[in-house]
Design a protein around this motif. Structure first.
Motif, short mmCIF file in Angstrom:
data_model
loop_
_atom_site.label_atom_id
_atom_site.label_comp_id
_atom_site.label_asym_id
_atom_site.label_seq_id
_atom_site.Cartn_x
_atom_site.Cartn_y
_atom_site.Cartn_z
N ARG A 1 17.87 -63.50 -47.52
CA ARG A 1 18.17 -62.19 -46.90
C ARG A 1 17.05 -61.19 -47.17
O ARG A 1 16.76 -60.34 -46.33
CB ARG A 1 19.50 -61.66 -47.44
N LYS B 1 14.60 -60.35 -43.95
CA LYS B 1 15.44 -59.22 -43.58
C LYS B 1 15.18 -58.72 -42.17
O LYS B 1 16.06 -58.11 -41.54
CB LYS B 1 15.26 -58.07 -44.58
N LYS C 1 19.40 -62.35 -36.58
CA LYS C 1 20.45 -63.22 -37.14
C LYS C 1 20.62 -64.50 -36.34
O LYS C 1 21.04 -65.52 -36.90
CB LYS C 1 21.77 -62.47 -37.24
N PHE D 1 23.32 -66.10 -43.51
CA PHE D 1 22.69 -64.94 -44.12
C PHE D 1 23.38 -63.63 -43.73
O PHE D 1 22.88 -62.54 -44.04
CB PHE D 1 21.21 -64.89 -43.76
#
Length: 543
Positions: free
Chosen positions: A329, A333, A337, A344
């Motif tokens: 993550r 970041k 997704k 995550f």
């Protein structure tokens, strides 16, 4: 400026290790291994770091690598033995201690070698001691059930859903949503597992290869993350078959891991492999491999704890999953997704963290660890609560497509687990304290357990059970009879709501109802004495 050599990095790692900076030492040994991956000493040294950081699974992996590179390296075998012992694998630990002894010279030992021999002999003796080996054998918290039994919680809950849907939002806070959706997912996983086809194959492990649906592990773990109480056996011989090659659960894990080329080894090794594979093949290849890797650890954690009777080992599988997820993550970041995958997402990590807390409490109860482990558990629980508070404040969960049980499974229940972890911490600390300090710890336990109980839906068995845990602390904290009776009134009101769904459960088999009735009888006895004028509501609860 020239880059440091593997030998220089090893020396720097040794210096960090001497200063007990195990994180720094681990980083240096990892850099050295990247330059020289055939050096047994580097892997053995990194295994020592992993051990000191309580990453026992990773320590086992590194120590095994060291013994494969140099089978005659006694220190590597000793580190493998110690790490296996920390995971309650006493048979494997004894075997490694014996190999460590065998690797030492038979005669003319130096003083250092004699000290090693004494240490390894003591380790072997401890691993072979029956009292030690049996430490966690009683911790099998799993139901063997007849699926035709209509009294099972998930069956009753599923039958309640039509009425709950008619009731609307007012009935969203019900454990029926949680356990029924967990059962739905878990059942899909079992069905996929049962559809596996075995085909004789001379080069496959055990002489069999498998073909089937690649969604089984996803469904099983999704169900467990919604509510791990759904983990049940519909075949009475699953426990005896757990360590056999023919076990369908283990076959499913191997099948999906092979199909998606999932990762094996320690977290540090896997991090390097992921980065390399991402550059070569991209997210479409890495995403399913990562998902299977993490879900396999979750499943192995549950199997080790609930079937193998080794909650300590289960804790480390779940911790490994948490560590990799938190690292991913952070590193990815800014990756969408859809690329990095659902594992995550906030909800996924939050659920794994709460499962880790639950299993850690079970492991501690089966064999209390050092108080420092308790402190770490409390810190984890507090961090989880802060994260949930931030999520609620930002209303992040409302941005996702929700089913009625999702908020409970991935927000409410993790918060309750965090509160009860804090209650567990204070109640355990009180046991090792005296006087005022013990009283303060018990009062903190009362408050945390009450928060846990009141966070769960009123018809969940945990609501009633953690009221009893609060009442346990009340008796030791010297609270008033009036406060104890207030808790008893809440408990008495909760029991019929609980029994509608949870009349039969693992907790019920473990003495849940006896504990509840004992507290209610105690409250009745005290209130009788108050009515007779022998006590007052302001008096402390008598022992």
């Amino acid at each position: 400026m020239s880059k440091p050599t593997a030998a220089q990095l090893k020396d720097e790692g040794n210096e960090f290790f001497r200063k007990q900076d195990y994180v720094g030492a681990l980083a240096k040994y990892t850099e050295a291994i990247a330059l020289d991956d055939k050096n047994a000493i580097l892997y053995a040294n990194r295994a020592a770091c992993q051990y000191e950081l309580n990453r026992y699974l990773d320590a086992v992996d590194d120590a095994k690598m060291a013994t494969q590179i140099d089978p005659g390296y006694a220190k590597a075998w000793s580190r493998l033995a110690a790490s296996r012992g920390a995971l309650a694998d006493f048979e494997g630990s004894a075997e490694a201690w014996q190999k460590a002894l065998d690797a030492l010279p038979k005669t003319n030992l130096s003083p250092a070698e004699q000290r090693q021999k004494d240490q390894y002999g003591a380790g072997l003796n401890a691993a072979q001691t029956p009292q030690t080996r049996g430490k966690t054998s009683k911790n099998r918290c799993i139901a063997s059930v007849n699926l035709d039994d209509g009294n099972l919680p998930w069956k009753i809950a599923t039958e309640m859903l039509p009425e709950l849907r008619k009731a609307g939002l007012d009935q969203f806070s019900s454990s029926a949503w949680v356990i029924s959706y967990a059962y739905e997912e878990f059942t899909k996983g079992v069905e996929s597992m049962n559809q596996l086809k075995s085909i004789p194959h001379s080069q496959a492990p055990g002489g069999l290869s498998y073909h089937g649906n690649l969604m089984g592990l996803t469904y099983l773990t999704n169900g467990l993350m919604r509510d791990e109480r759904v983990f049940h056996l519909n075949h009475p011989d699953w426990i005896t078959k757990y360590n056999n090659q023919g076990n369908l659960i283990l076959a499913l894990l191997a099948f999906e891991a092979t199909a998606h080329q999932a990762y094996s080894g320690g977290v540090e090794t896997i991090k390097e492999l992921i980065q390399k594979r991402l550059k070569e093949k991209g997210w479409n290849d890495v995403r399913p491999a990562l998902s299977v890797t993490v879900r396999k650890w979750i499943m192995k954690g549950m199997l080790e704890s609930h079937l193998g009777g080794r909650p300590d080992t289960g804790v480390h599988f779940l911790k490994r999953a948490v560590d990799l997820l938190e690292w991913g993550r952070l590193v990815w970041k800014d990756v969408h997704k859809d690329d990095r995958g659902v594992i995550f997402e906030d909800t996924f990590l939050r659920s794994v963290r709460s499962m880790h807390l639950m299993m850690s409490m079970n492991a501690y109860s089966s064999g209390p660890s050092l108080n420092s482990h308790l402190e770490h558990l409390k810190e984890e629980a507090e961090d989880l609560l802060k994260e949930i508070d931030i999520m609620i404040a930002s209303n992040n969960l409302s941005k996702e497509k929700l089913d009625p049980g999702m908020v409970s499974s991935f927000c409410v229940y993790p918060a309750a687990i965090a509160h009860k972890t804090i209650g567990f911490y204070h109640s355990q600390k009180a046991r090792y304290s005296d006087g005022v300090l013990a009283c303060i710890s018990y009062m903190n336990g009362v408050n945390a357990y009450l928060q846990a109980a009141n966070t769960y839906p009123e018809n969940d068995e945990f609501h009633a059970f953690y009221l009893t845990c609060a009442m346990d602390c009340m008796r030791n904290a010297g609270v008033s009879i009036g406060d104890f009776n207030t808790a008893a009134i809440a408990l008495r009101a909760a029991v019929p709501k609980m029994m509608k769904i949870w009349a039969f459960s693992i907790m019920q088999r473990g003495g849940r109802d006896e504990k509840i009735q004992a507290h209610l009888r105690r409250a009745d006895e005290m209130m009788k004495l108050v009515a007779e004028g022998k006590l007052t509501l302001e008096d402390p609860v008598p022992f």
